[in-house]
Enzyme design. Structure first.
Site, mmCIF file in Angstrom:
data_model
loop_
_atom_site.group_PDB
_atom_site.id
_atom_site.type_symbol
_atom_site.label_atom_id
_atom_site.label_comp_id
_atom_site.label_asym_id
_atom_site.label_seq_id
_atom_site.Cartn_x
_atom_site.Cartn_y
_atom_site.Cartn_z
ATOM 1 N N GLU A 48 25.517 51.139 -35.950
ATOM 2 C CA GLU A 48 25.486 49.684 -35.764
ATOM 3 C C GLU A 48 26.832 49.071 -36.158
ATOM 4 O OE1 GLU A 48 21.903 47.828 -37.310
ATOM 5 O OE2 GLU A 48 20.666 48.985 -35.939
ATOM 6 N N GLU B 162 17.311 54.805 -33.181
ATOM 7 C CA GLU B 162 16.403 54.033 -34.046
ATOM 8 C C GLU B 162 15.490 53.223 -33.142
ATOM 9 O OE1 GLU B 162 18.170 51.698 -37.199
ATOM 10 O OE2 GLU B 162 19.702 53.238 -37.570
HETATM 11 O O1 AHR Z 1 16.055 51.222 -40.076
HETATM 12 C C1 AHR Z 1 16.498 50.187 -40.884
HETATM 13 C C2 AHR Z 1 17.865 49.659 -40.484
HETATM 14 O O2 AHR Z 1 17.785 49.104 -39.202
HETATM 15 C C3 AHR Z 1 18.957 50.676 -40.334
HETATM 16 O O3 AHR Z 1 19.548 50.994 -41.545
HETATM 17 C C4 AHR Z 1 19.926 49.988 -39.439
HETATM 18 O O4 AHR Z 1 20.690 50.876 -38.663
HETATM 19 C C5 AHR Z 1 19.041 49.092 -38.593
HETATM 20 O O5 AHR Z 1 19.509 47.795 -38.545
#
Ligand code: AHR
Length: 529
Positions: free
Chosen positions: A209, A332
């Site tokens: 991110e 994710e």
């Molecule tokens: O999964 C929680 C958080 O969500 C992670 O650390 C980040 O990459 C995303 O914003």
């Protein structure tokens, strides 16, 4: 969508089989269905791409009780453990046959110094986990512990490297520490710390991110940085990881565009993140349980947005990489609710209900359709964080409904996708929101069976399905169904088996099968030749 009158199968000799299974049917079909069956056609005569097993990956971050307590309790813990890993959680995860685990973050990755997590534990530095609760990070769980976990689970490693606050040298040396097979100082250090052989590192993420917690960069700035960091990521032949760049989070394609047009070589994947928030509003997301039906529907609606987001980013890659060499890594994904009362908000602990299982299965169906370009998907996160597969409290654990969704879909890993007509059908509307009533997916397993995944999205109506099988002569059929007695049915530490797969009654007749899908349920039917 095609709704047909009650299928003749219901009146044929096969009805006897249904009657024999009536006890199970009662268990599996608590609600009456409309007087019509939905007809589907599985085109086993038109096999497509292999459904990558990496679509069933996990993400485990140093966040809240995800690693510490959830997976790692330390050798001195009273909780039964093996080398510090809690036995109950390892056993549960092992059953899921997890193909890949991404670690150590997340946001945590971009403040992680790998050198903190090697060597004698009592000498490891203690830091602050600035992203997640401002708690102490003891570094008791580091590189060696991660690979121990990966090996115990028979999984593969996906390392997320630090671009935000680390140097290219730090990143390169971490990879050397893990993979060097000769006599370098870092290889010697690894051996001195207890590991002779290099570890396999099949996947390496260059930052996380980078548009946000990973450094608040622009796509153009990060594209240049990616090239710089990736240049120095070297490993012995046969153990070179696929390099994954950090990219976007929604329908926008500017990150994919910048990377696909700006990086000429040395990129194997572009990471995308997508979280399902019931309200779509970050400040007031919605609760994990005790939510109204409106939030049931909005959650399912919003989770299915990933279909379009993937398509939009795939279109960009198709243009710049027509050979299809660069994959999308949805590294994710999952539901994200408001913090659970009684828990540290920064720990992102949330309950997990039948709604989460339905979300998971809908995502699997979408992932299967994108498998040509979607090379990996990792649910966030494995234990005690967001849409977890396992929750723990002291020495107790529960397998969540999401766990059981992963369990039901195990046969789809490395199976051959087969089209199903139609894949999504019917309409279930509430207020202004409308979702399909039924979602379906099918595949030919590595053993040569046909599996059909079926999700009834409706909160209160059962569905009868009549499924034609083209190009597959089924001699035997069996089914499993996951359902809940309410839209937020969930497992607790006191009642850990409230939501658990049961037998689904499936009736086979000639080339077809029929089944009744309970409301708010996930089913997988397996057909054997
Ligand atoms: O999964 C929680 C958080 O969500 C992670 O650390 C980040 O990459 C995303 O914003």
């Amino acid at each position: 969508m095609k709704r047909i009158g009650r299928n003749p199968l219901w009146h044929s000799a096969s009805r006897a089989a249904v009657v024999c299974l009536s006890l199970l049917s009662l268990l599996a079909a608590p609600a009456a269905a409309a007087d019509e069956a939905i007809e589907l056609r599985v085109r086993a005569d038109q096999p497509g791409d292999t459904i990558s097993r990496y679509l069933y990956g996990q993400f485990a971050e140093h966040l809240g009780r995800g690693i510490y307590e959830g997976i790692w309790v330390g050798e001195d813990s009273e909780i039964p453990n093996t080398r510090g890993f809690r036995n109950d959680v390892i056993a549960a995860l092992k059953e899921l046959e997890i193909p890949v685990i991404r670690w150590p973050g997340g946001c945590f990755a971009d403040e992680y110094d790998w050198r903190d997590g090697i060597g004698p534990r009592e000498e490891r530095p203690v830091r602050i986990n600035t992203h997640w609760g401002w708690v102490l990070e003891t570094n008791a769980f580091g590189t060696h512990e991660f690979f121990d976990l990966v090996e115990m689970l028979g999984s593969e490693a996906y390392i997320a490297g630090n671009v935000g606050s680390g140097s290219p040298r730090d990143m390169a040396q971490w990879l050397e520490y893990m993979t060097a097979d000769n006599d370098t100082t870092l290889a010697r250090l690894r051996r001195a710390n207890g590991r002779d052989e290099p570890w396999k590192v099949p996947f390496f993420g260059v930052g996380n991110e980078t548009w946000g917690c990973g450094g608040n960069m622009t796509p153009e700035y990060y594209t240049d940085l990616y090239k710089r960091y990736a240049t120095f990521l070297k490993a012995p032949e046969g153990n070179r990881p696929k390099r994954v760049a950090s990219a976007g989070w929604d329908h926008h394609t500017n990150w994919t565009e910048a990377l696909a047009s700006g990086v000429e070589r040395g990129i194997d994947g572009i990471s995308h993140h997508y979280y399902t928030i019931p309200s779509g509003v970050w400040a007031k997301k919605g609760n994990s349980t005790g939510f109204p039906e409106e939030e049931w529907v909005s959650t399912l609606d919003r989770t299915m947005l990933i279909d379009g987001y993937l398509a939009a980013n795939e279109a960009v890659l198709d243009e710049h990489d027509p050979e299809g060499e660069i994959g999308i890594y949805l590294d994710e994904w999952g539901t994200w609710y408001d913090p659970e009362g009684g828990h540290e908000p920064g720990f992102l602990y949330q309950q997990n209900s039948i709604r989460d299982a339905v979300v998971a299965a809908l995502n699997f169906h979408i992932f299967h359709r994108h498998t040509a370009r979607l090379h990996m998907a990792n649910i966030a996160q494995t234990v005690n964080v967001l849409q977890a597969v396992v929750l723990t409290e002291g020495d107790r654990i529960v397998r969540t409904p999401t766990y059981w969704a992963f369990d039901l879909y195990k046969p789809f890993k490395d199976a051959t996708f087969v089209p199903i007509e139609p894949g999504e059908t019917g309409e279930y509307s509430l207020g202004e929101v409308s979702v399909p009533q039924l979602s379906a997916t099918a595949a030919l397993t590595v053993e040569g069976d046909l599996v059909v995944g079926l999700v009834n999205l409706h909160a209160s109506e059962a569905i009868d399905v009549a499924v034609d099988l083209e190009g597959f002569a089924a001699a035997k059929a069996s089914g499993r169904v996951l359902m809940g007695d309410s839209i937020d049915a969930h497992n607790t530490f006191e009642n850990p088996n409230a939501v658990k797969p049961e037998v689904l009654a499936v009736s086979l007749d000639g080339g077809d099968f029929t089944a009744r899908l309970p409301p708010r349920s996930v089913s997988v039917v397996r057909l054997r030749p």
